[in-house]
Design an enzyme around this catalytic site. Structure first.
Site, PDB file in Angstrom:
ATOM      1  N   GLU A   1      34.649  30.108  44.749  1.00  0.00           N
ATOM      2  CA  GLU A   1      34.194  31.565  45.837  1.00  0.00           C
ATOM      3  C   GLU A   1      32.414  30.917  45.909  1.00  0.00           C
ATOM      4  O   GLU A   1      31.962  31.690  45.702  1.00  0.00           O
ATOM      5  CB  GLU A   1      34.558  32.788  45.664  1.00  0.00           C
ATOM      6  CG  GLU A   1      35.784  33.038  45.755  1.00  0.00           C
ATOM      7  CD  GLU A   1      35.936  34.520  45.663  1.00  0.00           C
ATOM      8  OE1 GLU A   1      35.185  35.198  44.476  1.00  0.00           O
ATOM      9  OE2 GLU A   1      37.525  34.732  45.867  1.00  0.00           O
TER      10      GLU A   1
ATOM     11  N   ASP B   1      45.090  37.702  43.114  1.00  0.00           N
ATOM     12  CA  ASP B   1      44.152  37.862  43.006  1.00  0.00           C
ATOM     13  C   ASP B   1      44.672  39.588  42.661  1.00  0.00           C
ATOM     14  O   ASP B   1      44.031  40.856  43.100  1.00  0.00           O
ATOM     15  CB  ASP B   1      43.358  37.994  43.969  1.00  0.00           C
ATOM     16  CG  ASP B   1      41.634  38.247  43.408  1.00  0.00           C
ATOM     17  OD1 ASP B   1      41.207  38.367  42.866  1.00  0.00           O
ATOM     18  OD2 ASP B   1      41.044  38.765  44.244  1.00  0.00           O
TER      19      ASP B   1
ATOM     20  N   GLU C   1      39.724  47.765  41.689  1.00  0.00           N
ATOM     21  CA  GLU C   1      39.779  46.636  43.587  1.00  0.00           C
ATOM     22  C   GLU C   1      41.103  46.600  44.423  1.00  0.00           C
ATOM     23  O   GLU C   1      39.993  47.166  45.655  1.00  0.00           O
ATOM     24  CB  GLU C   1      39.177  45.385  43.352  1.00  0.00           C
ATOM     25  CG  GLU C   1      38.911  44.708  44.306  1.00  0.00           C
ATOM     26  CD  GLU C   1      37.763  43.806  44.036  1.00  0.00           C
ATOM     27  OE1 GLU C   1      37.875  42.703  42.584  1.00  0.00           O
ATOM     28  OE2 GLU C   1      38.216  43.285  45.235  1.00  0.00           O
TER      29      GLU C   1
HETATM   30  O1  GCW Z   1      38.998  39.885  43.163  1.00  0.00           O
HETATM   31  C1  GCW Z   1      37.742  38.670  43.749  1.00  0.00           C
HETATM   32  C2  GCW Z   1      36.742  40.059  44.020  1.00  0.00           C
HETATM   33  C3  GCW Z   1      35.595  39.031  43.840  1.00  0.00           C
HETATM   34  C4  GCW Z   1      35.260  38.521  42.497  1.00  0.00           C
HETATM   35  C5  GCW Z   1      36.296  37.301  42.448  1.00  0.00           C
HETATM   36  C6  GCW Z   1      36.268  37.302  41.066  1.00  0.00           C
HETATM   37  C7  GCW Z   1      33.576  38.824  40.628  1.00  0.00           C
HETATM   38  O2  GCW Z   1      37.161  40.127  45.506  1.00  0.00           O
HETATM   39  O3  GCW Z   1      34.854  39.862  43.478  1.00  0.00           O
HETATM   40  O4  GCW Z   1      34.083  38.222  42.094  1.00  0.00           O
HETATM   41  O5  GCW Z   1      37.597  37.781  42.621  1.00  0.00           O
HETATM   42  O6  GCW Z   1      37.157  37.281  40.412  1.00  0.00           O
HETATM   43  O7  GCW Z   1      35.558  36.156  40.651  1.00  0.00           O
END
Ligand code: GCW
Length: 662
Positions: free
Chosen positions: A268, A347, A375
């Site tokens: 990311e 995720d 989340e």
């Molecule tokens: O789930 C996603 C989240 C991000 C997070 C990322 C990760 C910290 O939306 O906010 O970043 O995963 O796990 O690195």
């Protein structure tokens, strides 16, 4: 029993934290002030607690053995003889002593009688970690419980009282490691490893040290450039390697028992070794080299995927990414590197299969990563007790290895493959909210996380019941109802949000509330591919992305087969017409309608149960949770209507029961 406490070798043998917890616990729960002594002077003075520390081992000294589970062991034994009655608490280290004390206090609170004690405890997992996603400005990435308890306006708080209470909470459920800053490491936090930064970080480390918890930092892979004044962060560059060595030396000067680094690299848009044509083993090993002389660890995250995808490209599959990136590197990582793998391949969705990486890397240390923060599971406004989900993941049989049976739990505890280090990590769910977790019942997730990973043999129900009693007292009606609410909450949340393994139908970025196509045409690789004739992602080897082939047999065949694939994961692995008939006998579209109608009703049911406890739970907490349950009930209706309308319009198939679809 706690009026008199005999400490073998004198009170100085045990840590001040141990003394404090015993005194505070005895006071709060039994109304007694313990008298500490070196030996019992006269027998016949009534029962007493006898404490014995087996060795001089500090909580978690900086040596290679510090993560061994035997070090955290303790026992509690009731002894009754002709002339005395005592309870013996024996521990292998200061950390074990703290765990033993909290176990004792928990037992008292749960109403155990001393005569019942005869236990020996030792954690199953070595590393039992929480990851804070806190930023120095005081915000928390994916935080739903207020602001950070660690930082404000770019600085570590002067007053660490709340942090101390957090250390106590964590130690009370056996957590032994914490990383205190977000894995997305911003500017200020990049400087935590400088001389000035470490001065401050060391204050926090001292608080956790008292409770046997090792402090880790998330680091910025580009730190040599950002704070080191170098023009590269290439892991094979001599200057860079030297810089990290000096950095680790500096860290251990300030924090002699520093745990190590947590690293999100090439993920990311975070910097990483790819920029220099190097791989993740190069990156991780460079850091591991620098930490090795001090017994430090590198926890390297496997959340690496292409976040710039095009939805038209059906061959790239985000679910495949961790395996594709890391499996070829098996055996290339140094001994003090652990790969941190999210529980599922995507995720932290409400429902995902278990990551196929578990069991495939027999020569690599592995840590599983869960997310306690909700989340994607209602953000601590909806109730979603996640222990049953984690338990299901830990109990999953990967079928790896010669014998063909290898549970995730045995892999991450290192018991099968003999990994040097292993364990469990999770994203924390706390903030400066008065009740720590926003929703008062979301505390059960933090509590349950610690209890479960200490002993994965505990059931989710037992843990829920224990938490309910510790939190709300001995009213059986309350304990029973709260336990039931917790235990039904994940299936309920799943039913109105994520049918049959489809995820991501959430508002982009915020991840709260429904937006079926919110991510459908974006670059994140998170599609459900619903069209007028069907829905789901074809991840088969025969016609899809081949993801199912990343599993060992027979899981691979199970997921590959449209007939055998479990209903709850059907749309994760297959694209099917709306009329496809499930094992349950319903069509996919009818399943969507039914679960959304019943899910919204069940959410309302949760509200009713909670309301019925008014007067039996203290008013402040009752009100705080009641507001959340009311929001959940309303919001579940919204989910129901948005999802049902969308699929009714897409498929053109009416509801068999003729209910109104808004
Ligand atoms: O789930 C996603 C989240 C991000 C997070 C990322 C990760 C910290 O939306 O906010 O970043 O995963 O796990 O690195």
């Amino acid at each position: 029993m706690l009026e008199r406490i005999v400490v073998e070798g004198g009170i100085s043998r045990i840590s001040p934290a141990a003394v404090r917890e015993l005194s505070a616990g005895a006071n709060a729960m039994l109304g007694v002030t313990p008298e500490f002594m070196d030996q019992i002077s006269t027998s016949g003075d009534g029962p007493y607690l006898w404490i014995r520390l087996h060795s001089d081992e500090k909580c978690r000294g900086a040596d290679r053995r510090r993560w061994e589970t035997g070090r955290d062991a303790y026992s509690l034994k009731y002894v009754l003889s002709a002339n005395e009655e005592r309870l013996e608490l024996t521990a292998a280290s200061e950390a074990g002593m703290i765990y033993g004390i909290f176990h004792l206090l928990r037992g008292i609170s749960l109403g155990f009688r001393p005569a019942q004690w005869a236990i020996e405890e030792q954690p199953v997992n070595q590393l039992r970690m929480v990851n804070q996603w806190d930023n120095a400005d005081g915000s928390i990435e994916r935080g739903y419980s207020g602001r950070s308890i660690f930082y404000k306006d770019g600085e570590i708080l002067k007053d660490l009282e709340r942090v101390r209470d957090y250390a106590r909470l964590l130690a009370s459920v056996g957590i032994n490691a914490i990383s205190i800053n977000n894995v997305n490491v911003h500017e200020v936090e990049t400087g935590f490893i400088t001389e000035a930064g470490l001065h401050e970080v060391a204050r926090v480390a001292a608080v956790f040290r008292d409770y046997g918890i090792a402090l880790f930092l998330s680091i910025n892979f580009a730190a040599p450039i950002a704070v080191g004044g170098l023009d590269t962060a290439d892991p094979l560059d001599e200057g860079v390697r030297e810089w990290w060595k000096e950095t680790s030396e500096r860290i251990y000067r300030h924090i002699p028992d520093f745990g190590g680094f947590v690293v999100k690299a090439d993920s990311e848009h975070r910097p990483g070794p790819f920029a220099y044509g190097r791989d993740h083993a190069d990156g991780a090993n460079m850091l591991a080299d620098s930490l090795e002389p001090y017994g430090g660890l590198v926890v390297w995250r496997c959340f690496v995927y292409n976040c710039m995808q095009d939805w038209r490209d059906r061959s790239t599959d985000r679910a495949r990414a961790a395996y594709d990136h890391f499996k070829p590197l098996d055996g290339k990582f140094k001994d003090n590197v652990l790969l941190q793998i999210k529980n599922g391949p995507m995720d932290f969705q409400v429902r995902e299969p278990v990551s196929p990486l578990f069991g495939t890397m027999s020569a690599t240390n592995q840590v599983i990563e869960f997310q306690i923060a909700q989340e994607y599971t209602g953000q601590q406004r909806h109730l979603c007790y996640l222990v049953p989900q984690w338990k299901q993941v830990l109990d999953f049989d990967t079928h790896a290895g010669e014998e063909g049976k290898e549970l995730v739990n045995r892999i991450v505890s290192g018991s099968l493959s003999g990994m040097k280090y292993s364990g469990v990590a999770a994203v924390s769910n706390i903030g400066d909210d008065e009740c720590w977790t926003g929703h008062p019942l979301a505390q059960a997730n933090l509590y349950g996380y610690g209890r479960l990973i200490w002993n994965p043999g505990l059931s989710a129900g037992e843990i829920a019941r224990e938490w309910a009693q510790l939190t709300f007292g001995s009213d059986r009606e309350v304990i029973g109802k709260v336990t039931e609410m917790l235990m039904t909450s994940w299936p309920i949340y799943e039913s109105y949000t994520a049918p049959l393994g489809v995820g991501w139908m959430v508002v982009p970025h915020y991840h709260y509330g429904p937006d079926v196509d919110g991510y459908e045409y974006s670059r994140w690789g998170t599609y459900h591919f619903a069209d007028r004739s069907g829905i789901g992602v074809d991840r088969t080897m025969a016609t899809g992305t081949g993801y199912s082939g990343q599993y060992f047999s027979p899981n691979r065949e199970l997921y590959e087969s449209l007939e055998d694939c479990p209903d709850e994961l059907l749309l994760f692995f297959h694209h099917v017409p709306y009329g496809h008939v499930l094992h349950s006998g319903k069509t996919v579209i009818q399943h969507i309608y039914d679960t959304h109608f019943s899910g919204a009703e069940s959410a309302n049911g949760l509200r009713e149960i909670w309301d019925s406890l008014q007067g039996r739970v203290d008013a402040v907490r009752h009100k705080a949770a009641a507001d959340r349950f009311a929001e959940q009930a309303e919001h579940a209706k919204h989910w129901r209507d948005v999802i049902n309308t969308y699929f009714y319009r897409k498929s053109g198939v009416p509801d068999e029961h003729g209910r109104t679809i808004h």
